[in-house]
Write an enzyme that holds these catalytic residues in place. Sequence first.
Site, mmCIF file in Angstrom:
data_model
loop_
_atom_site.group_PDB
_atom_site.id
_atom_site.type_symbol
_atom_site.label_atom_id
_atom_site.label_comp_id
_atom_site.label_asym_id
_atom_site.label_seq_id
_atom_site.Cartn_x
_atom_site.Cartn_y
_atom_site.Cartn_z
ATOM 1 C CD GLU A 127 2.457 56.973 -0.149
ATOM 2 O OE1 GLU A 127 2.714 58.029 0.457
ATOM 3 O OE2 GLU A 127 1.847 56.939 -1.245
ATOM 4 C CG HIS A 197 -1.744 63.516 9.004
ATOM 5 N ND1 HIS A 197 -2.660 64.228 8.267
ATOM 6 C CD2 HIS A 197 -0.620 63.478 8.259
ATOM 7 C CE1 HIS A 197 -2.102 64.612 7.117
ATOM 8 N NE2 HIS A 197 -0.863 64.172 7.101
#
Length: 393
Positions: A127, A197
Amino acid sequence: MAAAARVVLRSAAFKAAVTDVCGGVHSTNAALSVLRLSPSSSLRLKTQKRHAAHFTFYPDPVPTTYGPTTKMNLFQSITSALDNTLASDPTAVIFGEDVAFGGVFRCTVGLRDKYGKDRVFNTPLCEQGIVGFGIGVAVAGATAIAEIQFADYIFPAFDQFVNEAAKYRYRSGNHFDCGNLTVRAPWGCVGHGSLYHSQSPEAFFAHCPGLKVVVPRGPVQAKGLLLSCIADKNPCIFFEPKILYRAAVEQVPTEAYYLPLSQADIVQEGSDLTMVAWGTQVHVMREVANMAQDKLGVSCEVIDLQTILPWDIDTVCKSVVKTGRLLISHEAPVTGGFAAEISTAVQEECFLNLEAPITRVCGYDTPFPHIFEPFYIPDKWKCFEAVRRMINY
């Protein structure tokens, strides 16, 4: 003997988990009584309800000012916005983990085949590298659209956002900027995402001048706001409520259109109480507003903030001056959540107009749970009870 030991250990672990999640209740029996009082207390009911949505989706009216429309869910409206951008801007590129084959939520499906592997391509699972690369692409003058596969994994790139992207224009005295950077990320609870998540990290970035942070409530808003982010000359973070990807369906214009950033949307007018939310929680608020009208005779004004940074304080304060009450709700933990910023700003501007204390209904100060998701989510019942208290104050 070993089997008996496993039973004892599992029982102890379960009791410890219940005690911890229930906010430090030191009586395990008291914690278990909370479970017994829940409408989903039995294991069978929990299994049946775990994946049920905690909200009712309220579609927007069909837009009439942007040309022909077609039925799209939220992820299809994202695809449509990206398709419009790639078609009109030859410098635009889309990149991220697995975006070449459509991404884990299928938001980029078909775009590589249509525009080529040089414009829609995969990146390593990094990322920090994705956002750093996006900054470089934007600084070079191209339009960079990056995808972080889940907002929960955006934190390795935090330094790139805060110390590089947000400050690029400032530190160069406006000689250089990376305003052509937009970073998309699936965001919020999904019903079974658990710790890694289901997070809502918008407040982390709201503390950083130089960024714009946007969260849509449905397909029509998603396409128009995403296109505005891509066109905006500041780096933008676009959080997409993943639970709405398929659950939210509306008639969406097929051509490009732009909705203003930093402008809240009054989705339902009212006179007795102001409700502020964003993303999925807007639909929870709309359901609560209907419940309040039916059960209490209370008229609620529902505001979708849409842009978290910079946020529209004028619309919110104007509404609170009219209603005298403010309820703010979001999925993220309550401490340090963006509701706190809204509360403070409204208290400073509208103190003499308030008829009741400003109320926040948010997630608890724990990691997002799995088995205990129904207890964590700020659902309509928690919000409705808050409305009742505020009206009776």
